[in-house]
Write an enzyme that holds these catalytic residues in place. Structure first.
Site, PDB file in Angstrom:
ATOM      1  N   TYR A  15       8.925  -1.103   6.774  1.00 43.43           N
ATOM      2  CA  TYR A  15       9.521   0.247   6.693  1.00 43.43           C
ATOM      3  C   TYR A  15       8.769   1.250   7.574  1.00 43.43           C
ATOM      4  CZ  TYR A  15      12.291  -1.740   3.020  1.00 43.43           C
ATOM      5  OH  TYR A  15      13.178  -2.546   2.344  1.00 43.43           O
ATOM      6  N   GLU A  35       4.828  -8.454  15.465  1.00 41.02           N
ATOM      7  CA  GLU A  35       5.123  -8.934  14.108  1.00 41.02           C
ATOM      8  C   GLU A  35       4.647 -10.375  13.955  1.00 41.02           C
ATOM      9  OE1 GLU A  35       6.423  -7.878  11.058  1.00 41.02           O
ATOM     10  OE2 GLU A  35       5.906  -9.958  10.597  1.00 41.02           O
ATOM     11  N   MET A 116      16.244  -2.466  -4.148  1.00 45.04           N
ATOM     12  CA  MET A 116      16.318  -1.324  -5.077  1.00 45.04           C
ATOM     13  C   MET A 116      15.667  -0.121  -4.421  1.00 45.04           C
ATOM     14  SD  MET A 116      15.630  -3.075  -8.749  1.00 45.04           S
ATOM     15  CE  MET A 116      14.693  -4.431  -8.094  1.00 45.04           C
ATOM     16  N   GLU A 353      13.087  -2.572 -14.914  1.00 46.42           N
ATOM     17  CA  GLU A 353      14.356  -2.986 -14.331  1.00 46.42           C
ATOM     18  C   GLU A 353      14.917  -4.167 -15.082  1.00 46.42           C
ATOM     19  OE1 GLU A 353      12.614  -2.860 -10.720  1.00 46.42           O
ATOM     20  OE2 GLU A 353      13.312  -0.803 -10.569  1.00 46.42           O
ATOM     21  N   HIS A 438       4.563  -5.002  -5.248  1.00 49.81           N
ATOM     22  CA  HIS A 438       4.485  -3.618  -4.762  1.00 49.81           C
ATOM     23  C   HIS A 438       3.063  -3.198  -4.418  1.00 49.81           C
ATOM     24  CE1 HIS A 438       8.316  -2.671  -7.374  1.00 49.81           C
ATOM     25  NE2 HIS A 438       8.598  -3.424  -6.324  1.00 49.81           N
ATOM     26  N   ASN A 476      10.243   1.770  -7.722  1.00 52.00           N
ATOM     27  CA  ASN A 476      10.085   0.857  -6.578  1.00 52.00           C
ATOM     28  C   ASN A 476       9.721   1.674  -5.338  1.00 52.00           C
ATOM     29  OD1 ASN A 476      12.348   0.398  -8.461  1.00 52.00           O
ATOM     30  ND2 ASN A 476      12.126  -1.687  -7.738  1.00 52.00           N
ATOM     31  N   PHE A 478       9.869   1.411  -1.664  1.00 48.49           N
ATOM     32  CA  PHE A 478      10.153   1.506  -0.236  1.00 48.49           C
ATOM     33  C   PHE A 478      10.844   2.791   0.203  1.00 48.49           C
ATOM     34  CE2 PHE A 478      14.050  -1.344  -0.912  1.00 48.49           C
ATOM     35  CZ  PHE A 478      15.004  -0.445  -0.473  1.00 48.49           C
TER      36      PHE A 478
HETATM   37  P1  FDA Z   1       5.910  -4.314   4.981  1.00 51.16           P
HETATM   38  O1  FDA Z   1       5.154  -5.287   4.151  1.00 51.16           O
HETATM   39  O2  FDA Z   1       7.353  -4.145   4.712  1.00 51.16           O
HETATM   40  O3  FDA Z   1       5.782  -4.718   6.520  1.00 51.16           O
HETATM   41  C1  FDA Z   1       4.559  -5.079   7.116  1.00 51.16           C
HETATM   42  C2  FDA Z   1       4.838  -6.088   8.231  1.00 51.16           C
HETATM   43  O4  FDA Z   1       3.662  -6.263   8.990  1.00 51.16           O
HETATM   44  C3  FDA Z   1       5.227  -7.481   7.730  1.00 51.16           C
HETATM   45  O5  FDA Z   1       6.418  -7.894   8.372  1.00 51.16           O
HETATM   46  C4  FDA Z   1       4.037  -8.350   8.118  1.00 51.16           C
HETATM   47  O6  FDA Z   1       4.405  -9.694   8.432  1.00 51.16           O
HETATM   48  C5  FDA Z   1       3.492  -7.628   9.322  1.00 51.16           C
HETATM   49  N1  FDA Z   1       2.073  -7.860   9.563  1.00 51.16           N
HETATM   50  C6  FDA Z   1       1.062  -7.858   8.664  1.00 51.16           C
HETATM   51  N2  FDA Z   1      -0.120  -8.038   9.267  1.00 51.16           N
HETATM   52  C7  FDA Z   1       0.135  -8.165  10.594  1.00 51.16           C
HETATM   53  C8  FDA Z   1      -0.692  -8.375  11.730  1.00 51.16           C
HETATM   54  N3  FDA Z   1      -2.034  -8.469  11.632  1.00 51.16           N
HETATM   55  N4  FDA Z   1      -0.097  -8.476  12.946  1.00 51.16           N
HETATM   56  C9  FDA Z   1       1.252  -8.380  13.059  1.00 51.16           C
HETATM   57  N5  FDA Z   1       2.085  -8.175  12.007  1.00 51.16           N
HETATM   58  C10 FDA Z   1       1.521  -8.052  10.788  1.00 51.16           C
HETATM   59  N6  FDA Z   1      10.480  -2.340  -3.039  1.00 51.16           N
HETATM   60  C11 FDA Z   1      11.487  -1.533  -3.406  1.00 51.16           C
HETATM   61  O7  FDA Z   1      11.426  -0.327  -3.185  1.00 51.16           O
HETATM   62  N7  FDA Z   1      12.596  -2.046  -4.017  1.00 51.16           N
HETATM   63  C12 FDA Z   1      12.712  -3.377  -4.304  1.00 51.16           C
HETATM   64  O8  FDA Z   1      13.744  -3.825  -4.832  1.00 51.16           O
HETATM   65  C13 FDA Z   1      11.634  -4.234  -3.957  1.00 51.16           C
HETATM   66  N8  FDA Z   1      11.655  -5.557  -4.278  1.00 51.16           N
HETATM   67  C14 FDA Z   1      10.668  -6.396  -3.784  1.00 51.16           C
HETATM   68  C15 FDA Z   1      10.762  -7.774  -3.990  1.00 51.16           C
HETATM   69  C16 FDA Z   1       9.830  -8.629  -3.429  1.00 51.16           C
HETATM   70  C17 FDA Z   1       9.907 -10.107  -3.660  1.00 51.16           C
HETATM   71  C18 FDA Z   1       8.774  -8.099  -2.635  1.00 51.16           C
HETATM   72  C19 FDA Z   1       7.746  -8.999  -1.990  1.00 51.16           C
HETATM   73  C20 FDA Z   1       8.675  -6.741  -2.444  1.00 51.16           C
HETATM   74  C21 FDA Z   1       9.620  -5.876  -3.017  1.00 51.16           C
HETATM   75  N9  FDA Z   1       9.534  -4.509  -2.816  1.00 51.16           N
HETATM   76  C22 FDA Z   1      10.546  -3.685  -3.265  1.00 51.16           C
HETATM   77  C23 FDA Z   1       8.394  -3.902  -2.103  1.00 51.16           C
HETATM   78  C24 FDA Z   1       8.733  -3.491  -0.667  1.00 51.16           C
HETATM   79  O9  FDA Z   1       9.366  -4.535   0.022  1.00 51.16           O
HETATM   80  C25 FDA Z   1       7.425  -3.060   0.032  1.00 51.16           C
HETATM   81  O10 FDA Z   1       6.884  -1.980  -0.691  1.00 51.16           O
HETATM   82  C26 FDA Z   1       7.648  -2.634   1.465  1.00 51.16           C
HETATM   83  O11 FDA Z   1       8.213  -3.678   2.234  1.00 51.16           O
HETATM   84  C27 FDA Z   1       6.349  -2.176   2.114  1.00 51.16           C
HETATM   85  O12 FDA Z   1       6.650  -1.590   3.362  1.00 51.16           O
HETATM   86  P2  FDA Z   1       5.552  -1.429   4.488  1.00 51.16           P
HETATM   87  O13 FDA Z   1       6.176  -0.753   5.638  1.00 51.16           O
HETATM   88  O14 FDA Z   1       4.337  -0.836   3.884  1.00 51.16           O
HETATM   89  O15 FDA Z   1       5.123  -2.937   4.891  1.00 51.16           O
END
Ligand code: FDA
Length: 497
Positions: A15, A35, A116, A353, A438, A476, A478
């Site tokens: 995000y 990525e 969500m 939820e 999260h 949640n 995001f």
């Molecule tokens: P995010 O984790 O999205 O992105 C980081 C990216 O950086 C990843 O693609 C990773 O591979 C990459 N990366 C990491 N280190 C790196 C490196 N050294 N070099 C290159 N790339 C690298 N939230 C919500 O609001 N509603 C929901 O319904 C859900 N449900 C949910 C289910 C499940 C199973 C999970 C795992 C998570 C959720 N979440 C959620 C949480 C939500 O997805 C999460 O909070 C956000 O994706 C976080 O966004 P960010 O931008 O912080 O990082």
């Protein structure tokens, strides 16, 4: 390519990174996104890009030889299975006291999550981001994030009649009979598409158990929203299967970024050095924290301040199931996308939820993911002898979350004459208290950074992801991560470029 020079390099495509890329490109800046996960744009041998939760295959997990399903038992039997080691979509990253689930690939967490899309209640915002102006967030940035992400709500009339939300209606009935506020939870899933899935006119995704390992249809991941618009500017390039390992000052106020290219077994196939004028850390709470803590400790970025690595929380995640009576079936067909919750935040510190158990058979179970006001915060630190970053979260700290979740479910069980399921997380284990979906914090806004995500000791370095948020969003996360990134990048574009 090795030796290249770019104006802006963004680490990660979740995000925060996607918001930064779109807004910078719209401002006329060329952006390169790096990525570590795969592109997820090519079908496998079965014609599908993603696998479903019932048949996890090589696509399911990030570099593991056995699945690690969040819900790891059923009827007391372990359900994990062997898989080939592959750069799959879901990372179950294990620290000493907690397993942190994260998405891996272009789109980050949006590839695997439930979609969500919840804006915190305004009265709770001061605790979520104390240094941020709430009027601006609720007047401008939350609406902007919701619009760009494509957030919508289930049609209540359809909800009342469709077989696939029988489980949610049972959840509503039990919540209301115990006097708890019941709320519909918005989602980025295309609700019209889901109605057509139920009518049998389109290929099923949410109704075929797709979630956790990707949705082949219906869900508006970042690939369909921010990243599509970023690419359409012609100014954004994305390198999948590339992992940033170092960022260090170079001549002329620039930064040298070291990037490993990896193959689908995880082996490093090339190492590249790129020079960037500006670098945005958007590797997620854990990814960004691990990088910053290691770079500070090992001398690449020694001037980062002492708040780096601190303030990490699990958003109080805890899961449980309840065993219903035979007259309360929850349905063999369950939409994998949750659409409602029980809000007991003010009175009990828990927002639960009503979650699916999309097993394809009748289970008579109600299943819940609770977000709780767990006050514990952990710290990342560099373990020099082990050569890795560790997190000091303690397994026992989840007791606070269990106590808060019980304010809802003990009452419902007592009202309904029901009991907790004990077969979903082990043999006689009620609480799924070993994990979080999260992760939040580790480079907290206005502490590790300034009030807009700048790492001020190093002009041109920024944090713009969930690492900025101090451990809890009350719902949640995001939408809040996206809205905060919108706020910060607007300021950065206006004042730094
Ligand atoms: P995010 O984790 O999205 O992105 C980081 C990216 O950086 C990843 O693609 C990773 O591979 C990459 N990366 C990491 N280190 C790196 C490196 N050294 N070099 C290159 N790339 C690298 N939230 C919500 O609001 N509603 C929901 O319904 C859900 N449900 C949910 C289910 C499940 C199973 C999970 C795992 C998570 C959720 N979440 C959620 C949480 C939500 O997805 C999460 O909070 C956000 O994706 C976080 O966004 P960010 O931008 O912080 O990082």
């Amino acid at each position: 390519a090795d030796g290249a020079r770019v104006p802006v390099l963004v680490i990660g495509t979740g995000y925060g990174g996607s918001v930064a890329a779109l807004r910078l490109a719209q401002a006329g800046v060329d952006v390169h996104m790096v990525e570590m996960g795969m592109a997820w744009d090519t079908p496998g041998p079965d014609g599908k890009i993603f696998c479903n939760t019932r048949e996890p295959d090589y696509r399911s997990y990030w570099l593991r030889t056995r699945t690690k399903a969040p819900l790891n038992y059923f009827l007391g039997l372990p359900i994990d299975r062997d898989i080939p080691r592959h750069t799959g979509i879901l990372d179950a990253e294990e620290f000493g006291g907690i397993t942190v689930y994260q998405g891996r690939g272009v789109g980050g967490g949006s590839l695997v999550n439930g979609g969500m899309a919840v804006t915190p209640r305004r009265e709770n915002f001061g605790a979520v981001l104390p240094s941020v102006n709430a009027d601006e967030m609720y007047g401008v940035y939350y609406p902007r994030a919701n619009a760009e992400l494509g957030v919508g709500v289930v049609d209540p009339a359809w909800f009342d009649s469709t077989a696939c939300y029988q489980y949610a209606r049972v959840g509503r009935k039990h919540a209301q009979r115990s006097g708890f506020p019941f709320v519909f939870v918005p989602d980025v899933y295309d609700w019209d598409y889901m109605e057509r899935e139920a009518a049998g006119t389109v290929t099923r995704s949410a109704l075929a158990g797709e979630i956790l390992y990707g949705n082949n249809h219906g869900k508006r991941s970042l690939q369909q929203t921010y990243l599509a618009r970023a690419r359409a500017t012609g100014r954004v390039a994305i390198s999948p299967l590339h992992r940033v390992t170092s960022v260090a000052p170079a001549a002329g106020g620039r930064y040298t970024v070291v990037i490993e290219q990896i193959g689908t077994t995880g082996a490093v196939t090339a190492v590249k050095n790129v020079t960037a004028d500006r670098v945005f850390f958007a590797a997620g709470s854990v990814g960004t924290s691990k990088l910053l803590v290691r770079l500070k400790a090992t001398g690449a970025l020694p001037g980062l301040n002492g708040e780096v690595g601190r303030g990490w929380g699990d958003n109080g995640n805890v899961m449980c199931g309840r065993a219903n009576h035979m007259w309360d079936p929850t349905g063999a067909l369950q939409s994998a996308i949750p659409c409602c919750g029980i809000d007991n935040w003010a009175a009990g510190g828990a927002f639960a939820e009503v979650a699916p158990l999309p097993t394809g058979i009748e289970t008579y179970a109600s299943f819940y993911l609770s977000i709780t006001n767990n006050p514990n915060r952990a710290q990342f630190s560099w373990n020099a002898s082990a050569g890795k970053v560790e997190l000091n979260w303690q397994a026992a700290w989840k007791q606070a979350s269990i106590t808060m979740a019980k304010t809802i479910f003990d009452k419902i069980n007592s009202r309904e004459g029901t009991i907790y399921r004990t077969d979903l997380f082990g043999v006689y284990k009620i609480w799924g208290d070993h994990l979080t979906y999260h992760p939040l914090g580790g480079a907290v806004l206005n502490r590790a950074t300034d009030n807009y995500g700048r790492l001020t000791a190093y002009p041109g370095l920024y944090v713009i992801d969930g690492a900025l948020i101090p451990g809890n969003t009350t719902v949640n996360p995001f939408v809040t991560i996206t809205a905060l990134a919108e706020r910060n990048i607007e300021k950065i574009i206006a004042t730094d470029l």
